[in-house]
Design an enzyme around this catalytic site. Sequence first.
Site, PDB file in Angstrom:
ATOM      1  N   SER A 252       0.753  -1.133  -0.057  1.00 50.47           N
ATOM      2  CA  SER A 252       0.073   0.127   0.001  1.00 50.47           C
ATOM      3  C   SER A 252       1.029   1.212  -0.037  1.00 50.47           C
ATOM      4  CB  SER A 252      -0.985  -0.028   1.185  1.00 50.47           C
ATOM      5  OG  SER A 252      -0.173   0.212   2.511  1.00 50.47           O
ATOM      6  N   LYS A 253       0.318   2.407  -0.484  1.00 48.87           N
ATOM      7  CA  LYS A 253       1.012   3.588  -0.649  1.00 48.87           C
ATOM      8  C   LYS A 253       1.278   4.206   0.761  1.00 48.87           C
ATOM      9  CE  LYS A 253      -3.173   6.238  -1.698  1.00 48.87           C
ATOM     10  NZ  LYS A 253      -3.769   6.796  -2.910  1.00 48.87           N
TER      11      LYS A 253
END
Length: 493
Positions: A252-253
Amino acid sequence: MTVRTRIAPSPTGDPHVGTAYVALFNMAFAHSQGGEFLLRIEDTDQARSTPESEKAILDALHWLGLEWDEGPDNGGPKGPYRQSERSDIYRAHADQLLDSGHAFRCFCSSERLDELRLKQMEEKQPVGYDGHCQSLSKDEVATRVADKESHVVRMQVPREGQCTFNDMLRGEISIDWSQVDLQVLLKADGMPTYHLANVVDDHLMEISHVIRGEEWINSAPKHILLYQYFGWELPVFCHLPLLRNVDKSKLSKRKNPTSILFYQRMGYLPEALLNYLGRMGWSMPDEREKFTLAEMLEVFDIQRVSLGGPVFDVEKLSWLNGMWIREELSDEQLADRLQDWALNRDALMAFIPFAKQRMETLSDIAPLGSYLVSGMLPITADQLISAGIEEDLLMEVLQFSLWRLEAVQNWQRDSIFEALKRVADAMGIKLKPFLAPLFIAIAGNSASISVMDSMNLLGADMSRARLRHAIDVLGGIGKKKLKKMEKAYQAIG
């Protein structure tokens, strides 16, 4: 039978490394079987899909060295390759399902569905559609359709038994039909959902092997059912392991930059990034870590894919990238790469109008523009705190700005300014003090050119990454605090 695989990205955001990972394995498998690999754009989400995002995805995949035999940019016999250009095809297939009784029209309002979902959650029941419109008579349906009452088309799904299918890597998989929702196939605006469009396109484009991420395993029964309803032969399914953060959570970012454009902007070599993606759950027969795309394609065997959950570790990627720089590039080649990367004329011309106003000697360009060709800046918490925003508000200013900027699709100075001003106004903070910590996060100091101009020059991916870095420098945000901040952000609109 000719082996045909595909990658089908949605142009709704930045080009994701996960897209490149799945594309690489689809291309490698097709080539290993003497087959064909195609790309299609799944842009049925008209509200979020943009031409800019589509271009960024195609450019990023080309930059990595991934090429497809058919697609929206190079054509082919099975086009069009954008789903938005195939709406008549999907409507015809939805009508076929309605006529055969394998689908039904659902007139339930969004309010009823929201109430149903809330009740199911309160009673700790499985969340899903309750089949309310399945029992409507043909006459009632015809009358409501004639009255142009808004509705969707849903698929019929068995309520008992199991769906059992084979996966190339996982063997036999069984999922209870009771866990499968009565999926919407055609939305009220006449556009298909992913599930209908995906199956129809895969069949008409003669996709023989559907190689995708494991997050789609639970959707496989819906797709298999559609193949059966249409009387089509099933493709071979293969669900690749998801990329993971170092802590084994889904990539995930929040924990890892996920945009290909970020790594391009950071100065990673495309060969090294593709090499690293090739090592995600797969290995060369001789176990060597550094290899070219051509070397991977020559010996590729999909059965060598491990299901252990490959970890995308930026530190390991950086180590591999360093090997590529030292072992594969001569001094002349490295100079060429540096010029192509950030020291090109276009990049200079974009910055010169701002730098020129502050220059007295040519050597002034280096300190003025160094932050534009840097990665993460060596900023400190003291620098951010000294910008003047109260410590309690500082984290909110950075996080709220990040959330707002993540929603900006047209990355231009005016759009950036408007986004940040809206947050400042909503928080009741004057713009100048509001922007002060952003100057530190983006440029490393408060004496740079306008922070909006800096963000425009850096691009969306690097700008957002630097804001995330600033938040980490301040200690990061825990899950509980993040939920509290999300509520506060929603409250200010």
